[in-house]
Write an enzyme that holds these catalytic residues in place. Sequence first.
Site, PDB file in Angstrom:
ATOM      1  N   LYS A 142       9.526  41.363 -30.430  1.00 47.43           N
ATOM      2  CA  LYS A 142       9.546  43.179 -30.354  1.00 47.43           C
ATOM      3  C   LYS A 142       9.022  43.433 -31.165  1.00 47.43           C
ATOM      4  O   LYS A 142       7.911  44.811 -29.994  1.00 47.43           O
ATOM      5  CB  LYS A 142      10.869  43.991 -31.178  1.00 47.43           C
ATOM      6  CG  LYS A 142      12.470  43.164 -31.285  1.00 47.43           C
ATOM      7  CD  LYS A 142      12.375  42.881 -29.556  1.00 47.43           C
ATOM      8  CE  LYS A 142      14.079  42.268 -29.362  1.00 47.43           C
ATOM      9  NZ  LYS A 142      14.730  42.643 -28.193  1.00 47.43           N
ATOM     10  N   TRP A 148      25.472  41.581 -32.361  1.00 49.98           N
ATOM     11  CA  TRP A 148      24.873  41.708 -30.784  1.00 49.98           C
ATOM     12  C   TRP A 148      25.086  40.677 -29.933  1.00 49.98           C
ATOM     13  O   TRP A 148      25.645  39.380 -30.790  1.00 49.98           O
ATOM     14  CB  TRP A 148      23.040  41.022 -31.478  1.00 49.98           C
ATOM     15  CG  TRP A 148      22.159  40.600 -30.680  1.00 49.98           C
ATOM     16  CD1 TRP A 148      22.473  41.199 -29.371  1.00 49.98           C
ATOM     17  CD2 TRP A 148      21.588  39.421 -29.860  1.00 49.98           C
ATOM     18  NE1 TRP A 148      21.230  40.716 -28.064  1.00 49.98           N
ATOM     19  CE2 TRP A 148      21.281  39.645 -28.481  1.00 49.98           C
ATOM     20  CE3 TRP A 148      21.374  38.071 -30.563  1.00 49.98           C
ATOM     21  CZ2 TRP A 148      20.144  38.434 -28.351  1.00 49.98           C
ATOM     22  CZ3 TRP A 148      20.357  37.310 -30.377  1.00 49.98           C
ATOM     23  CH2 TRP A 148      19.983  37.310 -29.383  1.00 49.98           C
ATOM     24  N   ASP A 165      18.650  37.773 -39.747  1.00 46.46           N
ATOM     25  CA  ASP A 165      18.161  37.871 -38.763  1.00 46.46           C
ATOM     26  C   ASP A 165      17.651  39.402 -39.173  1.00 46.46           C
ATOM     27  O   ASP A 165      17.897  40.323 -38.574  1.00 46.46           O
ATOM     28  CB  ASP A 165      19.702  38.257 -37.274  1.00 46.46           C
ATOM     29  CG  ASP A 165      18.410  38.576 -36.375  1.00 46.46           C
ATOM     30  OD1 ASP A 165      17.709  38.394 -35.573  1.00 46.46           O
ATOM     31  OD2 ASP A 165      19.837  38.853 -35.110  1.00 46.46           O
ATOM     32  N   ALA A 216      14.779  40.478 -35.910  1.00 48.26           N
ATOM     33  CA  ALA A 216      14.584  40.467 -35.149  1.00 48.26           C
ATOM     34  C   ALA A 216      14.014  42.034 -34.190  1.00 48.26           C
ATOM     35  O   ALA A 216      12.481  41.760 -33.565  1.00 48.26           O
ATOM     36  CB  ALA A 216      15.773  40.770 -34.036  1.00 48.26           C
TER      37      ALA A 216
HETATM   38  C1  LMR Z   1      19.132  43.368 -26.594  1.00 45.91           C
HETATM   39  O1  LMR Z   1      19.923  43.297 -27.399  1.00 45.91           O
HETATM   40  O2  LMR Z   1      19.244  43.945 -26.015  1.00 45.91           O
HETATM   41  C2  LMR Z   1      18.022  42.251 -26.724  1.00 45.91           C
HETATM   42  O3  LMR Z   1      18.072  40.983 -27.808  1.00 45.91           O
HETATM   43  C3  LMR Z   1      17.483  41.514 -25.872  1.00 45.91           C
HETATM   44  C4  LMR Z   1      18.709  39.793 -25.382  1.00 45.91           C
HETATM   45  O4  LMR Z   1      18.301  38.647 -25.595  1.00 45.91           O
HETATM   46  O5  LMR Z   1      19.970  40.592 -25.611  1.00 45.91           O
END
Ligand code: LMR
Length: 393
Positions: free
Chosen positions: A243, A127, A208, A210
């Site tokens: 989420k 990410w 993580d 999420a």
């Molecule tokens: C994403 O990866 O799109 C989400 O987790 C939102 C973000 O904050 O980037």
Amino acid sequence: MFESIPESKPDAILQLMEAFRADTRPNKLDLGVGVYKDAHGNTPIMAAVKKAEKKLLETQDTKSYVGPIGSRPFCAAMINQVFGAEAQSDRIRCAQSNGGTGALRILADLLKASRPDAAIWVSDPTWPNHIPVITAAGLEMKTYPYYDTDRCAVDFDGLMGALASAREGDIVLLHGCCHNPTGADLNLEQWGKIADLCATKSLFPFIDLAYQGFADGLEQDAAPTRLFAERLPELVVAASCSKNLGLYRERTGAALLVAQDSDKADKALGKLGVVIRSNYSMPPDHGANTSNLVLSDDALNEEWRTELESMRQRMVRLRKSFAESMRKRSNSDRFDYIVDQKGMFSRLPLNPAQIDTLRDEHAIYIVGDGRINVAGLPEEGMDELAEAIAGVL
Ligand code: LMR
């Protein structure tokens, strides 16, 4: 003062979200930012959450301070959700955080304070916001290979090879489920092997989590984290309610600590409280209190679980139907991997020029690395989408 600040590079995902909002074309399609969408392209408030908010509004009788650790009942509910009712909770502690990202940051600060020389190993790719969060905490970052783009699957040998070269005491950041951005998850056997490696090399796991509930189900998605807590003396987990409870803007999450024993867990939580106090003093209350009602009231909990499960199943169906359309339009089975991947994201083999063409000519918004938000796929019009994608390929 400000003239000396160099130009900042905005976050690509958030920039795409703004560009989509500003686009006035009626047929636009958002496959960018990771928010769940229903069949109409909306991100509604979950029914159980709405009821809990109503109850909260009626019963809350003060807005006085809570404290850096946040709501204790919420923390207890999150320990239960992540580690299960059977967990050895005497060695687990939790602090409420500003969303999953807030948990990542305060935990990174805590680890930097505890082990200033440790490097943190991050999956390649990961990410994008992991990188600034880690850098801001001052931790040295290293990467381990994660995704084999030819097979569209986890590069497990590459991962194990890289982690075998980590120094004793280094930290390993792992996506608990629904790997962002690839959707390629480790299986439980592979998690077991990573846990063994962490034990042998004294590596410190940082999970993580999420997207709990978006891959195979709430309990199933927690299995790797629970396995790590059983087998290893210490770890930390950043959990998010953005989420699975749809609380995105309420910034609700949890920083969870597993320590060798109760005393060490208390010490770590004490330091985390100091980290929080010096950052933003205390977390916001509304989302955590709402989540606590949903997680601890039997009727609301059941309603929420049913709703979450139907969201998960919808994403599974969308994966299948998208892969079928891509099969038809591309005359190949090269997109079948999308069916087996998990959660909200998968990556398409698109280059930046092809992504730009999709946006400019078809109003289709995709993140620059080819990541698509599966929940944004259109139930009606999948063939047209596949046609446009096959066209730019
Ligand atoms: C994403 O990866 O799109 C989400 O987790 C939102 C973000 O904050 O980037």
